[in-house]
Design a protein around this motif. Sequence first.
Motif, mmCIF file in Angstrom:
data_model
loop_
_atom_site.group_PDB
_atom_site.id
_atom_site.type_symbol
_atom_site.label_atom_id
_atom_site.label_comp_id
_atom_site.label_asym_id
_atom_site.label_seq_id
_atom_site.Cartn_x
_atom_site.Cartn_y
_atom_site.Cartn_z
ATOM 1 N N ARG A 1 0.853 -1.183 0.000
ATOM 2 C CA ARG A 1 0.000 0.000 0.000
ATOM 3 C C ARG A 1 0.892 1.236 0.000
ATOM 4 N N THR B 1 -1.588 0.851 -9.268
ATOM 5 C CA THR B 1 -2.791 0.024 -9.222
ATOM 6 C C THR B 1 -2.806 -0.989 -10.368
ATOM 7 N N ARG C 1 -2.073 -1.352 -3.769
ATOM 8 C CA ARG C 1 -3.116 -0.479 -3.256
ATOM 9 C C ARG C 1 -2.556 0.935 -3.092
ATOM 10 N N THR D 1 -3.439 4.847 -1.542
ATOM 11 C CA THR D 1 -4.233 5.847 -0.835
ATOM 12 C C THR D 1 -3.878 7.194 -1.441
ATOM 13 N N GLU E 1 -10.885 7.962 -9.783
ATOM 14 C CA GLU E 1 -12.024 7.128 -9.398
ATOM 15 C C GLU E 1 -12.072 5.787 -10.125
ATOM 16 N N VAL F 1 -8.792 3.487 -6.109
ATOM 17 C CA VAL F 1 -7.927 3.890 -4.996
ATOM 18 C C VAL F 1 -8.778 4.296 -3.803
ATOM 19 N N ASP F 2 -8.146 4.340 -2.644
ATOM 20 C CA ASP F 2 -8.775 4.894 -1.457
ATOM 21 C C ASP F 2 -8.438 6.381 -1.391
ATOM 22 N N PHE F 3 -9.389 7.167 -0.914
ATOM 23 C CA PHE F 3 -9.185 8.605 -0.847
ATOM 24 C C PHE F 3 -9.074 9.085 0.590
ATOM 25 N N VAL F 4 -8.187 10.052 0.785
ATOM 26 C CA VAL F 4 -8.138 10.823 2.021
ATOM 27 C C VAL F 4 -8.168 12.292 1.628
ATOM 28 N N SER G 1 -4.514 6.361 8.018
ATOM 29 C CA SER G 1 -5.588 5.701 7.260
ATOM 30 C C SER G 1 -5.248 4.278 6.843
ATOM 31 N N GLY G 2 -3.999 3.862 6.981
ATOM 32 C CA GLY G 2 -3.631 2.505 6.582
ATOM 33 C C GLY G 2 -2.186 2.206 6.907
#
Length: 228
Positions: free
Chosen positions: A4, A23, A28, A30, A43, A47-50, A66-67
């Motif tokens: 990640r 990706t 992964r 963020t 989008e 992905v994960d968003f912060v 967050s991870g």
Amino acid sequence: MTNRYLVFGASHGTGLEVARQLTARGDRVTAVVRQTSDRSGLEPLGVDFVIADVLDAAAVDAAFRSGDHRAVVCTVGGSRKEPQRPDVIGTQNIVDSAKRHGVRRMVLVTAVGAGDSRKVLSENAWKFLGPVIELKTAAEACLTASGLDATILRPGGMNSDAATGTAIKTEDHGVMGTIQRADLAAIVIECLDDDTTIGRIYHTIDPGIGEQPPLQRGEAPRAGEEKP
């Protein structure tokens, strides 16, 4: 195990390319983006968003919480017209949070002209970019003094065409050239995977692109060149 990565500046340019390529190989990501950032390119990547502004130390710290991140990539920049660019304060906030959360590995993208490469820039390029380059130099100093496992990449001119696959990184800090952002992103990831790049500063160029950046040639800045 899937790695990640925490990517600052992921909504556009080199940061978006880094997220896309990470990706694509199954890692992964963020993505740290501002509230006003256009996320349309990110989008589809899953992905994960912060949501965080790198000028806000507490928000940056929340991004790290967050991870469990293997490494952090920073490609943040801004416009010369902004009242406060994020280069120095943002980099320091990222560095401080990385140390608190035990994320040792960091790749920072700055620009040719920073640090010991000042003389590489033409008089015309320095005229337009001088204040920005000074901030990039200070950002590099934040990272090199941190004790983190850091790599710094300095692109010259950047284009957003398709990757050529012929770009290189070099420790010759006297060279200036142009590079596609997709190729620069590939070099970022190459450095993340290669611990021998820790503690090193590279210029990134594409020998296959013979033309120097417009500012280096004495031209006025084109759209986007005020945001290295």
